[in-house]
Design an enzyme around this catalytic site. Structure first.
Site: not given
Ligand code: GLP
Length: 251
Positions: A74, A142, A144, A149
C-alpha cells in the site's frame, strides 16, 4: 513455541527481536529457494526489525536479492515519494537502500498518480509478474491488512480507499499531527493478498493481543479484515509473547 492450528503455523518468541529474527529467516529461506521469486512487502513499525535483519544477512552474503521482485501492499494518497512519511521513502530507508535489490524490480503503488488508473495498473503488474509467492503482513489494531479497513465486504483488488479514523489516529504518531495524515490510500485488495501462495503475518506487542485473537478465533468477518486469513492455505504467524497473550492458552 511452534504449533499447527488449521493451516496456520504459529511461532511465538520471547520478544520483538527474536520474532523479527524468525520472520527474517522465513524470508531468507524463501529467497534462497526462489532466487527470482516475487515477494510482497509491508510497512509499519512491526517489520522494521525483520528488515534490519534481512539487511544484515545480505551484507554477510547469506542472502541475495539481485533477482527478487517486490510489491508493497500500500501507499498513502496523495503523497510524494520524497515525503519522509511516504511508504516509498520508508522502504528505501529501512530496506531497499541496504540490500542488493535491483531498483527496477521494486514496486509500490504510486501515491502521486491518478488513483483509479494506478490501482488497475498495479494489479496488472502483479499479475504480469506471476502473482505474489510470499506476502509479508502486519495487522492494524482494528484488524486491517494493507489498508483494507473494516468494511461490509472484502475488497477483491487493488483499490483507492478512505482510511479509518482509528488508522489516521494510530498513524499520526509518525506525522506532526493527525491533520497531516493523508485521508486516502492505495492498497492491494483482500483478494490480491489472498492470492499470495504463502503469507507471513508478523504481530508483536501487547497492543495487538486482542485483535489477533479476534482474527484467528473470531468469525470470518469483513469488519475484521485479517479474519479472512483463516481460510488461506498457508500462513506462518510469528508473534512475540506479548501479542500472543490471549491466544496462547487456546493453542
Ligand atoms: C499500517 C499499514 C499496515 C500495517 C499496520 C500496522 O497502517 N498500512 O500494512 O500492518 O498499519 O502497523 P504497525 O506495525 O506500525 O502496528
Amino acid at each position: 513455541m511452534e504449533k499447527k492450528y488449521g493451516n496456520f503455523t504459529i511461532i511465538v518468541k520471547e520478544d520483538y527481536d527474536n520474532a523479527s529474527a524468525v520472520a527474517a529467516d522465513v524470508i531468507t529461506k524463501f529467497v534462497k529457494t526462489n532466487p527470482a521469486g516475487v515477494l510482497g512487502l509491508a510497512t509499519g513499525s512491526t517489520p522494521e526489525g525483520t528488515y534490519s535483519k534481512l539487511a544484515e544477512a545480505n551484507h554477510a552474503g547469506k542472502v541475495d536479492f539481485s533477482n527478487i521482485t517486490t510489491f508493497n501492499l500500500d501507499e498513502y494518497h496523495p503523497i510524494s515519494k520524497t515525503n519522509d512519511q511516504s511508504y516509498d521513502y520508508f522502504m528505501r530507508q529501512k530496506l531497499f537502500n541496504h540490500i542488493n535489490i535491483n531498483p527496477s524490480n521494486v514496486h509500490l503503488p504510486n501515491g502521486e498518480a491518478d488513483p483509479h488508473a494506478e490501482c488497475v495498473a498495479y494489479e496488472a503488474k502483479i499479475e504480469d509478474a506471476g502473482g505474489i509467492c510470499l506476502q509479508l503482513l502486519g495487522i492494524g489494531a482494528n484488524g486491517h491488512i494493507g489498508f483494507n479497513e473494516p468494511d461490509t465486504h472484502f475488497p477483491k483488488k487493488t483499490h483507492y480507499c478512505a482510511l479509518d479514523k482509528s488508522t489516521i489516529i494510530a498513524n499520526s504518531r509518525f506525522f506532526e499531527s493527525a491533520d497531516d495524515v493523508p485521508k486516502n490510500a492505495l492498497t492491494m485488495g483482500i483478494g490480491t493478498i489472498f492470492n499470495a501462495k504463502e503469507i507471513l503475518l508478523v504481530v508483536t506487542g501487547e497492543g495487538k493481543a486482542d485483535i489477533i485473537d479476534k482474527a484467528l478465533f473470531g468469525k470470518i468477518d469483513p469488519q475484521v479484515p485479517a479474519s479472512i486469513l483463516q481460510l488461506h492455505p498457508k500462513v506462518t504467524l510469528v508473534m512475540d509473547k506479548a501479542a500472543a497473550a490471549k491466544i496462547s492458552p487456546k493453542l
